[in-house]
Design a protein around this motif. Structure first.
Motif, PDB file in Angstrom:
ATOM      1  N   ILE A  34      89.722 -58.003  34.090  1.00 35.58           N
ATOM      2  CA  ILE A  34      89.667 -59.151  33.178  1.00 35.58           C
ATOM      3  C   ILE A  34      88.218 -59.470  32.841  1.00 35.58           C
ATOM      4  CG2 ILE A  34      90.081 -61.644  33.007  1.00 35.58           C
ATOM      5  CD1 ILE A  34      92.582 -61.139  34.781  1.00 35.58           C
ATOM      6  N   VAL A  35      87.966 -59.725  31.542  1.00 27.25           N
ATOM      7  CA  VAL A  35      86.615 -60.101  31.118  1.00 27.25           C
ATOM      8  C   VAL A  35      86.549 -61.526  30.580  1.00 27.25           C
ATOM      9  CG1 VAL A  35      85.841 -57.740  30.712  1.00 27.25           C
ATOM     10  CG2 VAL A  35      86.901 -59.024  28.831  1.00 27.25           C
ATOM     11  N   HIS A  36      87.719 -62.144  30.284  1.00 23.16           N
ATOM     12  CA  HIS A  36      87.707 -63.514  29.764  1.00 23.16           C
ATOM     13  C   HIS A  36      89.094 -64.146  29.932  1.00 23.16           C
ATOM     14  CE1 HIS A  36      86.532 -66.899  27.218  1.00 23.16           C
ATOM     15  NE2 HIS A  36      87.712 -66.787  26.648  1.00 23.16           N
ATOM     16  N   VAL A  37      89.103 -65.429  30.277  1.00 20.04           N
ATOM     17  CA  VAL A  37      90.336 -66.219  30.338  1.00 20.04           C
ATOM     18  C   VAL A  37      90.153 -67.416  29.404  1.00 20.04           C
ATOM     19  CG1 VAL A  37      91.847 -67.627  31.790  1.00 20.04           C
ATOM     20  CG2 VAL A  37      90.825 -65.534  32.717  1.00 20.04           C
ATOM     21  N   GLU A  38      91.062 -67.565  28.458  1.00 22.71           N
ATOM     22  CA  GLU A  38      91.028 -68.688  27.504  1.00 22.71           C
ATOM     23  C   GLU A  38      92.168 -69.634  27.889  1.00 22.71           C
ATOM     24  OE1 GLU A  38      89.347 -70.261  23.755  1.00 22.71           O
ATOM     25  OE2 GLU A  38      88.665 -68.734  25.148  1.00 22.71           O
ATOM     26  N   ASP A  39      91.828 -70.700  28.588  1.00 27.20           N
ATOM     27  CA  ASP A  39      92.820 -71.670  29.051  1.00 27.20           C
ATOM     28  C   ASP A  39      92.900 -72.809  28.046  1.00 27.20           C
ATOM     29  OD1 ASP A  39      94.455 -73.461  30.353  1.00 27.20           O
ATOM     30  OD2 ASP A  39      93.431 -73.266  32.286  1.00 27.20           O
ATOM     31  N   ARG A  40      93.982 -72.839  27.285  1.00 25.44           N
ATOM     32  CA  ARG A  40      94.157 -73.859  26.260  1.00 25.44           C
ATOM     33  C   ARG A  40      95.207 -74.896  26.652  1.00 25.44           C
ATOM     34  NH1 ARG A  40      93.838 -70.415  20.627  1.00 25.44           N
ATOM     35  NH2 ARG A  40      91.632 -69.891  20.777  1.00 25.44           N
ATOM     36  N   ARG A  41      95.537 -74.932  27.924  1.00 25.40           N
ATOM     37  CA  ARG A  41      96.478 -75.951  28.379  1.00 25.40           C
ATOM     38  C   ARG A  41      95.758 -77.301  28.318  1.00 25.40           C
ATOM     39  NH1 ARG A  41      97.920 -73.154  34.033  1.00 25.40           N
ATOM     40  NH2 ARG A  41      95.671 -72.901  33.928  1.00 25.40           N
ATOM     41  N   THR A  42      96.468 -78.307  27.899  1.00 22.47           N
ATOM     42  CA  THR A  42      95.864 -79.630  27.863  1.00 22.47           C
ATOM     43  C   THR A  42      95.989 -80.258  29.233  1.00 22.47           C
ATOM     44  OG1 THR A  42      97.939 -80.560  27.069  1.00 22.47           O
ATOM     45  CG2 THR A  42      96.304 -80.002  25.415  1.00 22.47           C
ATOM     46  N   PRO A  43      94.908 -80.849  29.723  1.00 24.40           N
ATOM     47  CA  PRO A  43      95.003 -81.487  31.038  1.00 24.40           C
ATOM     48  C   PRO A  43      95.973 -82.658  30.991  1.00 24.40           C
ATOM     49  CG  PRO A  43      92.816 -81.806  30.060  1.00 24.40           C
ATOM     50  CD  PRO A  43      93.628 -80.981  29.105  1.00 24.40           C
ATOM     51  N   ALA A  44      96.658 -82.832  32.067  1.00 21.62           N
ATOM     52  CA  ALA A  44      97.612 -83.951  32.148  1.00 21.62           C
ATOM     53  C   ALA A  44      96.828 -85.261  32.199  1.00 21.62           C
ATOM     54  CB  ALA A  44      98.478 -83.811  33.390  1.00 21.62           C
ATOM     55  N   GLY A  45      97.217 -86.177  31.357  1.00 26.18           N
ATOM     56  CA  GLY A  45      96.571 -87.484  31.327  1.00 26.18           C
ATOM     57  C   GLY A  45      97.149 -88.405  32.384  1.00 26.18           C
ATOM     58  N   PRO A  46      96.652 -89.618  32.485  1.00 22.89           N
ATOM     59  CA  PRO A  46      97.180 -90.572  33.460  1.00 22.89           C
ATOM     60  C   PRO A  46      98.638 -90.911  33.165  1.00 22.89           C
ATOM     61  CG  PRO A  46      95.407 -91.569  32.124  1.00 22.89           C
ATOM     62  CD  PRO A  46      95.569 -90.148  31.679  1.00 22.89           C
ATOM     63  N   ALA A  47      99.385 -91.069  34.199  1.00 27.97           N
ATOM     64  CA  ALA A  47     100.836 -91.357  34.039  1.00 27.97           C
ATOM     65  C   ALA A  47     101.073 -92.830  33.801  1.00 27.97           C
ATOM     66  CB  ALA A  47     101.581 -90.913  35.272  1.00 27.97           C
ATOM     67  N   LEU A  74      91.782 -64.553  15.697  1.00 27.29           N
ATOM     68  CA  LEU A  74      93.103 -63.959  15.495  1.00 27.29           C
ATOM     69  C   LEU A  74      94.216 -64.828  16.071  1.00 27.29           C
ATOM     70  CD1 LEU A  74      92.366 -60.205  16.262  1.00 27.29           C
ATOM     71  CD2 LEU A  74      92.879 -61.212  14.033  1.00 27.29           C
ATOM     72  N   LEU A  75      93.945 -65.481  17.194  1.00 27.87           N
ATOM     73  CA  LEU A  75      94.945 -66.314  17.868  1.00 27.87           C
ATOM     74  C   LEU A  75      94.612 -67.782  17.597  1.00 27.87           C
ATOM     75  CD1 LEU A  75      95.014 -64.356  21.233  1.00 27.87           C
ATOM     76  CD2 LEU A  75      96.646 -64.164  19.342  1.00 27.87           C
ATOM     77  N   ALA A  76      94.822 -68.187  16.386  1.00 29.31           N
ATOM     78  CA  ALA A  76      94.384 -69.509  15.937  1.00 29.31           C
ATOM     79  C   ALA A  76      95.203 -70.667  16.513  1.00 29.31           C
ATOM     80  CB  ALA A  76      94.406 -69.572  14.412  1.00 29.31           C
ATOM     81  N   ASP A  77      96.373 -70.406  17.067  1.00 26.75           N
ATOM     82  CA  ASP A  77      97.204 -71.479  17.614  1.00 26.75           C
ATOM     83  C   ASP A  77      96.470 -72.115  18.798  1.00 26.75           C
ATOM     84  OD1 ASP A  77      99.067 -73.113  18.919  1.00 26.75           O
ATOM     85  OD2 ASP A  77     100.728 -71.751  18.519  1.00 26.75           O
ATOM     86  N   PRO A  78      96.090 -73.381  18.680  1.00 24.32           N
ATOM     87  CA  PRO A  78      95.306 -74.025  19.729  1.00 24.32           C
ATOM     88  C   PRO A  78      96.071 -74.225  21.045  1.00 24.32           C
ATOM     89  CG  PRO A  78      95.974 -75.636  18.096  1.00 24.32           C
ATOM     90  CD  PRO A  78      96.387 -74.282  17.575  1.00 24.32           C
ATOM     91  N   ARG A  79      97.370 -73.987  21.054  1.00 25.67           N
ATOM     92  CA  ARG A  79      98.160 -74.162  22.274  1.00 25.67           C
ATOM     93  C   ARG A  79      98.338 -72.870  23.059  1.00 25.67           C
ATOM     94  NH1 ARG A  79     102.652 -76.445  18.506  1.00 25.67           N
ATOM     95  NH2 ARG A  79     101.957 -74.449  17.721  1.00 25.67           N
ATOM     96  N   LYS A  80      97.882 -71.752  22.524  1.00 23.81           N
ATOM     97  CA  LYS A  80      98.094 -70.460  23.186  1.00 23.81           C
ATOM     98  C   LYS A  80      96.930 -70.110  24.103  1.00 23.81           C
ATOM     99  CE  LYS A  80     101.782 -69.211  20.782  1.00 23.81           C
ATOM    100  NZ  LYS A  80     103.077 -69.158  21.238  1.00 23.81           N
ATOM    101  N   SER A  81      97.219 -70.001  25.371  1.00 21.88           N
ATOM    102  CA  SER A  81      96.235 -69.500  26.334  1.00 21.88           C
ATOM    103  C   SER A  81      96.348 -67.980  26.335  1.00 21.88           C
ATOM    104  CB  SER A  81      96.534 -70.047  27.727  1.00 21.88           C
ATOM    105  OG  SER A  81      96.322 -71.437  27.768  1.00 21.88           O
TER     106      SER A  81
END
Length: 133
Positions: free
Chosen positions: A120-133, A16-23
């Motif tokens: 809470i039964v589930h956390v969907e963390d879709r944040r992208t990890p910060a890459g090297p600066a 239902l929440l297909a946006d890959p950026r939404k946690s």
């Protein structure tokens, strides 16, 4: 929840929440809090939102709901409320009637339980990890 386990609910919300950026964070009775600006501890952030916008208060916007038929994802309905990022799923076998009022009342009751129990039964963390600066 009748006929719905956590794994099936997680799969359903992923579709239902297909946006890959939404946690998002899923609560025990099927309420999902979408975090449009995720920051820090997602569980804590979602809990604060649901604590404020989950419980039903008669005669206030907290008692209002909308019903969205989700035929594409196992059937059932998504119930909206007075916060656009708080959504509750109602499976086809749950309501005692199929009209929008019965379905909406079932979803509103589930949102209220989630908003007061805050389990809470589930956390969907879709944040992208910060890459090297």
């Amino acid at each position: 929840m009748i006929g719905m386990n956590t794994e099936r609910l997680v799969d359903l919300w992923r579709r239902l929440l297909a946006d890959p950026r939404k946690s998002w964070v899923l609560f025990e009775h099927g309420t999902c809090v979408v975090l449009t600006a995720p920051d820090g501890d997602l569980a804590e952030q979602a809990t604060e939102i649901l604590k404020e916008f989950g419980p039903v208060r008669a005669g206030s916007p907290a008692g209002d709901f909308g019903v969205i038929d989700v035929k594409d994802a196992d059937g059932g309905w998504v119930i909206t409320g007075h916060h656009q990022d708080v959504l509750t799923y109602v499976a086809p076998d749950e309501p005692s009637g199929r009209d929008n009022f019965a379905v909406g009342m079932r979803g509103r009751t589930k949102r209220h339980r989630d908003g007061t129990e805050l389990h809470i039964v589930h956390v969907e963390d879709r944040r992208t990890p910060a890459g090297p600066a």
